[in-house]
Design a protein around this motif. Sequence first.
Motif, PDB file in Angstrom:
ATOM      1  N   GLN A  96     -28.000  40.293 -33.066  1.00  0.00           N
ATOM      2  CA  GLN A  96     -27.322  39.538 -32.018  1.00  0.00           C
ATOM      3  C   GLN A  96     -27.953  38.173 -31.764  1.00  0.00           C
ATOM      4  N   HIS A  97     -29.098  37.901 -32.434  1.00  0.00           N
ATOM      5  CA  HIS A  97     -29.830  36.665 -32.150  1.00  0.00           C
ATOM      6  C   HIS A  97     -30.113  35.867 -33.420  1.00  0.00           C
ATOM      7  N   LEU A  98     -29.198  35.942 -34.372  1.00  0.00           N
ATOM      8  CA  LEU A  98     -29.311  35.136 -35.579  1.00  0.00           C
ATOM      9  C   LEU A  98     -28.790  33.718 -35.306  1.00  0.00           C
ATOM     10  N   ALA A  99     -29.266  32.774 -36.107  1.00  0.00           N
ATOM     11  CA  ALA A  99     -28.763  31.395 -36.075  1.00  0.00           C
ATOM     12  C   ALA A  99     -28.994  30.697 -34.734  1.00  0.00           C
ATOM     13  N   HIS A 100     -30.113  31.043 -34.075  1.00  0.00           N
ATOM     14  CA  HIS A 100     -30.478  30.364 -32.830  1.00  0.00           C
ATOM     15  C   HIS A 100     -31.849  29.686 -32.936  1.00  0.00           C
ATOM     16  N   GLY A 101     -32.395  29.610 -34.152  1.00  0.00           N
ATOM     17  CA  GLY A 101     -33.694  28.975 -34.334  1.00  0.00           C
ATOM     18  C   GLY A 101     -34.880  29.889 -34.123  1.00  0.00           C
ATOM     19  N   HIS A 102     -34.643  31.162 -33.800  1.00  0.00           N
ATOM     20  CA  HIS A 102     -35.761  32.069 -33.549  1.00  0.00           C
ATOM     21  C   HIS A 102     -36.565  32.338 -34.818  1.00  0.00           C
ATOM     22  N   GLY A 103     -35.879  32.470 -35.951  1.00  0.00           N
ATOM     23  CA  GLY A 103     -36.587  32.703 -37.207  1.00  0.00           C
ATOM     24  C   GLY A 103     -37.481  31.534 -37.573  1.00  0.00           C
ATOM     25  N   THR A 104     -36.990  30.327 -37.394  1.00  0.00           N
ATOM     26  CA  THR A 104     -37.792  29.135 -37.699  1.00  0.00           C
ATOM     27  C   THR A 104     -39.023  29.077 -36.802  1.00  0.00           C
ATOM     28  N   ALA A 105     -38.828  29.337 -35.504  1.00  0.00           N
ATOM     29  CA  ALA A 105     -39.961  29.313 -34.577  1.00  0.00           C
ATOM     30  C   ALA A 105     -40.982  30.383 -34.923  1.00  0.00           C
ATOM     31  N   LEU A 106     -40.525  31.580 -35.274  1.00  0.00           N
ATOM     32  CA  LEU A 106     -41.443  32.662 -35.635  1.00  0.00           C
ATOM     33  C   LEU A 106     -42.224  32.341 -36.900  1.00  0.00           C
ATOM     34  N   LEU A 107     -41.517  31.880 -37.939  1.00  0.00           N
ATOM     35  CA  LEU A 107     -42.190  31.628 -39.208  1.00  0.00           C
ATOM     36  C   LEU A 107     -43.160  30.458 -39.080  1.00  0.00           C
ATOM     37  N   ARG A 108     -42.789  29.425 -38.327  1.00  0.00           N
ATOM     38  CA  ARG A 108     -43.702  28.292 -38.137  1.00  0.00           C
ATOM     39  C   ARG A 108     -44.987  28.748 -37.439  1.00  0.00           C
ATOM     40  N   ALA A 109     -44.842  29.569 -36.391  1.00  0.00           N
ATOM     41  CA  ALA A 109     -46.019  30.074 -35.683  1.00  0.00           C
ATOM     42  C   ALA A 109     -46.850  30.988 -36.577  1.00  0.00           C
ATOM     43  N   LEU A 110     -46.179  31.784 -37.416  1.00  0.00           N
ATOM     44  CA  LEU A 110     -46.895  32.680 -38.322  1.00  0.00           C
ATOM     45  C   LEU A 110     -47.699  31.892 -39.348  1.00  0.00           C
ATOM     46  N   VAL A 111     -47.103  30.854 -39.921  1.00  0.00           N
ATOM     47  CA  VAL A 111     -47.798  30.018 -40.898  1.00  0.00           C
ATOM     48  C   VAL A 111     -49.050  29.401 -40.268  1.00  0.00           C
ATOM     49  N   ASP A 112     -48.903  28.856 -39.057  1.00  0.00           N
ATOM     50  CA  ASP A 112     -50.055  28.251 -38.385  1.00  0.00           C
ATOM     51  C   ASP A 112     -51.153  29.286 -38.132  1.00  0.00           C
ATOM     52  N   ALA A 113     -50.760  30.482 -37.689  1.00  0.00           N
ATOM     53  CA  ALA A 113     -51.747  31.519 -37.397  1.00  0.00           C
ATOM     54  C   ALA A 113     -52.447  31.998 -38.669  1.00  0.00           C
ATOM     55  N   CYS A 114     -51.706  32.129 -39.767  1.00  0.00           N
ATOM     56  CA  CYS A 114     -52.315  32.554 -41.028  1.00  0.00           C
ATOM     57  C   CYS A 114     -53.313  31.510 -41.528  1.00  0.00           C
ATOM     58  N   ALA A 115     -52.974  30.233 -41.371  1.00  0.00           N
ATOM     59  CA  ALA A 115     -53.878  29.175 -41.798  1.00  0.00           C
ATOM     60  C   ALA A 115     -55.187  29.250 -41.025  1.00  0.00           C
ATOM     61  N   ARG A 116     -55.129  29.610 -39.740  1.00  0.00           N
ATOM     62  CA  ARG A 116     -56.351  29.695 -38.937  1.00  0.00           C
ATOM     63  C   ARG A 116     -57.238  30.851 -39.351  1.00  0.00           C
ATOM     64  N   THR A 117     -56.680  31.892 -39.995  1.00  0.00           N
ATOM     65  CA  THR A 117     -57.510  33.008 -40.448  1.00  0.00           C
ATOM     66  C   THR A 117     -58.289  32.684 -41.717  1.00  0.00           C
ATOM     67  N   GLY A 118     -57.933  31.580 -42.404  1.00  0.00           N
ATOM     68  CA  GLY A 118     -58.598  31.233 -43.658  1.00  0.00           C
ATOM     69  C   GLY A 118     -57.834  31.648 -44.893  1.00  0.00           C
ATOM     70  N   LEU A 119     -56.642  32.243 -44.715  1.00  0.00           N
ATOM     71  CA  LEU A 119     -55.816  32.566 -45.884  1.00  0.00           C
ATOM     72  C   LEU A 119     -55.414  31.290 -46.608  1.00  0.00           C
ATOM     73  N   ARG A 120     -55.206  31.399 -47.928  1.00  0.00           N
ATOM     74  CA  ARG A 120     -54.861  30.229 -48.734  1.00  0.00           C
ATOM     75  C   ARG A 120     -53.402  30.206 -49.172  1.00  0.00           C
ATOM     76  N   GLN A 121     -52.802  31.373 -49.369  1.00  0.00           N
ATOM     77  CA  GLN A 121     -51.431  31.432 -49.888  1.00  0.00           C
ATOM     78  C   GLN A 121     -50.612  32.431 -49.079  1.00  0.00           C
ATOM     79  N   LEU A 122     -49.352  32.080 -48.847  1.00  0.00           N
ATOM     80  CA  LEU A 122     -48.381  33.004 -48.286  1.00  0.00           C
ATOM     81  C   LEU A 122     -47.270  33.205 -49.304  1.00  0.00           C
ATOM     82  N   VAL A 123     -46.842  34.452 -49.472  1.00  0.00           N
ATOM     83  CA  VAL A 123     -45.782  34.788 -50.411  1.00  0.00           C
ATOM     84  C   VAL A 123     -44.662  35.501 -49.644  1.00  0.00           C
ATOM     85  N   ALA A 124     -43.442  35.086 -49.895  1.00  0.00           N
ATOM     86  CA  ALA A 124     -42.267  35.755 -49.343  1.00  0.00           C
ATOM     87  C   ALA A 124     -41.494  36.403 -50.486  1.00  0.00           C
ATOM     88  N   VAL A 125     -41.110  37.658 -50.305  1.00  0.00           N
ATOM     89  CA  VAL A 125     -40.306  38.389 -51.286  1.00  0.00           C
ATOM     90  C   VAL A 125     -38.925  38.575 -50.661  1.00  0.00           C
TER      91      VAL A 125
END
Length: 240
Positions: A96-125
Motif C-alpha cells: 500500500q506504500h509503493l511509489a512514495h519515495g520510502h524505498g529510496t529513503a530506506l536504501l539511502r539511509a542503509l547505504v550510509d549506515a553500512c559505510a559507517r560500519t567499515g563495509l566496502r561493498q554492497l551487493v543487491a540480488v
Amino acid sequence: MTADHHRLIRPAAPADLEAVAGIYTHCVRHAVSTFEETPPPAEHWHQRLADLTDRGPPFLVAEVSGQVVGYACAGPWRPKPAYRHTAENSVHLSPQHLAHGHGTALLRALVDACARTGLRQLVAVIASPGNDASTALHRRLGFTEAGRLAAVGHKHGRWIDTLLMQLTLVPTPTTPAEGPTGTTGAPQWHPRPGGSRRSGLRRPGPRAVGSVGVRPERPVRAGHARPAALRPVPPAGPQE
C-alpha cells in the motif's frame, strides 16, 4: 535516525517486527522479490534483529504516521570469512506504500549506515524480470550491474533470473594498508561461537582474524630438503 516531512527512518525495534513480518509475508506469497516460498515464523525476526543489533549491520524501518511501511537491512554476502568486507542488502515495502519515495529513503539511509560500519561493498540480488522498480531504485542510489544469473529461481510457475548490482562504499586501495589479509580495523562476518553456521558482523577483537584457517609451516630439519610443493614461490615479475 532521519526524518523527511511525514516519514521517519529509524533503527528497528522489537515492537516493529510484527509489521516487518507482515510486509515480508506478502512478498513471499505474491512477489518474486524474495525466493522464499514459506514465510518464516515470528521467532526468525526476533533472532535476526538481535543478531544484527549485536554485531553492527543496520536494520532500519520506515515509519509514516506511526505505522511501519517498509524496512531495509544488510546481511553477509557469503559466510566464508574472506567475504567479510561485503554485505547483501534487502529492501521491502508494504504494497500500500509503493511509489512514495520510502524505498529510496530506506536504501539511502542503509547505504550510509553500512559505510559507517567499515563495509566496502554492497551487493543487491534482484529478481528479473518482475522487479523493475527495485532495479531502478538501486540504480538511482549508484548501484551498477555486475552480472546476471539466468533461470536460477522458479517461483509462481516461471523461471526467474537474478540481476546482481553492486555499490562500492570504500574504494579498494592499490597498496595494502592493513594487516597481511587486510583485516585490521575491518568488520568481520563470522558465525556466533558455539552457535549455528549463520554469519553476522562482529567487531574486530585483539585476535588476528587473518590467522583463521591458516596452518603454520613446519620447520625443516637440517639435512632435509623442503619438498618442491612447499618451497616459497618467488614473486612474479611485471606482466607484459
